[in-house]
Design an enzyme around this catalytic site. Structure first.
Site, PDB file in Angstrom:
ATOM      1  N   CYS A 101     -18.473 -50.947  58.046  1.00 15.47           N
ATOM      2  CA  CYS A 101     -19.076 -51.403  59.307  1.00 15.47           C
ATOM      3  C   CYS A 101     -18.759 -50.402  60.404  1.00 15.47           C
ATOM      4  CB  CYS A 101     -18.526 -52.780  59.669  1.00 15.47           C
ATOM      5  SG  CYS A 101     -19.028 -53.342  61.318  1.00 15.47           S
ATOM      6  N   CYS A 133     -22.361 -56.116  58.349  1.00 15.78           N
ATOM      7  CA  CYS A 133     -20.935 -56.371  58.229  1.00 15.78           C
ATOM      8  C   CYS A 133     -20.695 -57.734  57.584  1.00 15.78           C
ATOM      9  CB  CYS A 133     -20.267 -56.316  59.598  1.00 15.78           C
ATOM     10  SG  CYS A 133     -18.479 -56.579  59.543  1.00 15.78           S
ATOM     11  N   CYS A 138     -18.390 -60.388  63.355  1.00 10.70           N
ATOM     12  CA  CYS A 138     -18.955 -59.077  63.714  1.00 10.70           C
ATOM     13  C   CYS A 138     -20.453 -59.044  63.428  1.00 10.70           C
ATOM     14  CB  CYS A 138     -18.226 -57.981  62.954  1.00 10.70           C
ATOM     15  SG  CYS A 138     -18.819 -56.312  63.321  1.00 10.70           S
ATOM     16  N   CYS A 161     -25.030 -39.178  44.435  1.00 12.25           N
ATOM     17  CA  CYS A 161     -25.172 -37.951  43.658  1.00 12.25           C
ATOM     18  C   CYS A 161     -26.244 -37.027  44.235  1.00 12.25           C
ATOM     19  CB  CYS A 161     -25.441 -38.268  42.192  1.00 12.25           C
ATOM     20  SG  CYS A 161     -27.149 -38.662  41.796  1.00 12.25           S
ATOM     21  N   HIS A 188     -30.045 -39.125  37.944  1.00 12.69           N
ATOM     22  CA  HIS A 188     -28.838 -38.362  38.270  1.00 12.69           C
ATOM     23  C   HIS A 188     -29.253 -36.915  38.505  1.00 12.69           C
ATOM     24  CE1 HIS A 188     -24.649 -37.793  38.850  1.00 12.69           C
ATOM     25  NE2 HIS A 188     -24.484 -36.959  37.836  1.00 12.69           N
ATOM     26  N   ASP A 205     -20.691 -30.642  38.038  1.00 12.15           N
ATOM     27  CA  ASP A 205     -21.035 -31.909  38.692  1.00 12.15           C
ATOM     28  C   ASP A 205     -20.012 -32.165  39.782  1.00 12.15           C
ATOM     29  OD1 ASP A 205     -21.333 -34.664  39.416  1.00 12.15           O
ATOM     30  OD2 ASP A 205     -22.397 -35.018  37.538  1.00 12.15           O
ATOM     31  N   GLU A 208     -18.259 -35.639  40.058  1.00 10.83           N
ATOM     32  CA  GLU A 208     -17.237 -35.907  39.050  1.00 10.83           C
ATOM     33  C   GLU A 208     -16.129 -34.850  39.027  1.00 10.83           C
ATOM     34  OE1 GLU A 208     -17.708 -38.908  36.956  1.00 10.83           O
ATOM     35  OE2 GLU A 208     -18.851 -38.991  38.817  1.00 10.83           O
TER      36      GLU A 208
END
Length: 359
Positions: A101, A133, A138, A161, A188, A205, A208
């Site tokens: 938030c 939120c 909030c 990614c 991906h 990558d 990762e």
């Protein structure tokens, strides 16, 4: 047998051609001198080059201890990319599940998609996710634009990614690497960098922190894949065989177009990207293409031989003689990884589930 390229004829093949042509435009922007200068301004070059020099010297000493004619496993430029990868994942970029938030930093709840503002669209955000939120006191809203503009990502330094691969690939180019942006049809993307030391394209990558581990997705994550296509300023290449070693076990149907048509499409993109390339560079690229095709065919041959029990996959063992460990996915929450079928043997994480990655 070599496939004879055939132009697309049916509507589905034409749609796939248009998709790949559109994707091929992305890496061209990594050649923008102004953008590369901007990228160099955010990289701690002294740190990156210092770490690269240290690793390079260690590799040279290790090679010399083995024998006088033994080459180091990685060259200095490879070590630069490896140091960049470590810094990028550990310090520079942040993976977003549900953004916090903006008012109280509490967790948020996904509400779906919302139209991009004019400013967001100008910075390449075709899609914007909306969050609220979770705290009743909030209830503030947070927007998460999925920026495609690399300059914007240098400012926000966050994403999934798509944003990670886009920004990291450009930074690799900024430090002198020859780069590819690899698109996978099953949602991906990642990077390939050419190693002059090993004379081949290396899987990287950034999400990762993975280096030269192309079997990560199928054998680590448990992911099944159909198409993996690498795009660069020099063209496009179907590199699926590098990432799917056992098509019967880890492959999905390749039904977007006939194989001969895909060869025609990637050849078309290569010709478009290389039309202004000098004769010597063009010859060098053609030689590299042939060498890479031989490499990719080799994966298929070894996989087939292993299937009938004649040999084990030769790349199950690393150059050090030790078995290569293939981990599960580490980016994203456990629930999200499981929902995508990419949990593999990855470590547990908090139970939140963001939307699909997108790119």
């Amino acid at each position: 047998m070599p496939k004879i390229p055939s132009p697309p004829q049916d509507p589905q093949s034409l749609r796939f051609r248009n998709q790949l042509l559109t994707l091929s435009h992305g890496p061209v922007k990594y050649e923008n001198p102004g953008l590369l200068d901007e990228a160099l301004g955010v990289i701690p070059l002294d740190r990156i080059y210092g770490e690269a020099e240290d690793e390079s010297q260690l590799l040279q000493a290790t090679a010399a201890s083995i024998g006088p004619n033994v080459k180091p496993e990685w060259g200095y430029q490879d070590c630069v990319i490896r140091a960049l990868l470590k810094w990028f994942k550990g310090t520079f970029f942040t993976f977003v599940n549900n953004p916090p938030c903006p008012a109280c930093a509490s967790p948020t709840v996904a509400l779906g998609m919302t139209p991009a503002t004019q400013d967001e669209a100008a910075r390449g955000a075709a899609r914007v996710e909306l969050y609220r939120c979770s705290e009743n006191d909030c209830r503030a809203f947070e927007r998460f634009p999925r920026y495609g503009d690399v300059w914007a990502l240098l400012q926000t330094r966050r994403g999934r990614c798509g944003e990670w691969a886009n920004c990291f690939t450009m930074l690799c180019r900024a430090v002198g690497g020859r780069v590819r942006w690899v698109w996978n049809a099953e949602d991906h993307v990642w990077t390939e960098v050419y190693s002059e030391q090993q004379k081949r394209w290396i899987h990287v990558d950034s999400c990762e922190g993975a280096w030269d581990n192309p079997r990560l997705y199928t054998e680590g994550w448990g992911k099944k894949m159909s198409y993996c296509v690498a795009f660069s300023a020099d063209g496009a290449t179907d590199v699926t065989r590098r990432y799917v070693r056992n098509a019967s076990k880890h492959g999905l149907d390749r039904n977007r177009c006939p194989e001969e048509v895909l060869v025609w499409i990637t050849d078309e993109i290569k010709n478009l990207r290389r039309e202004n390339t000098g004769k010597e560079d063009r010859r060098r690229l053609i030689i590299e293409d042939h060498k890479e095709e031989k490499e990719l065919r080799g994966y298929v041959v070894r996989a087939l031989a292993a299937e009938i029990g004649r040999i084990n996959l030769s790349d199950q063992v690393s150059s050090t003689g030790e078995e290569q460990k293939i981990p599960g996915r580490v980016s994203g929450t456990q629930a999200w990884r499981e929902a995508r079928g990419e949990a593999g043997n990855g470590p547990p994480a908090e139970d939140e589930r963001p939307p699909r990655e997108g790119h």
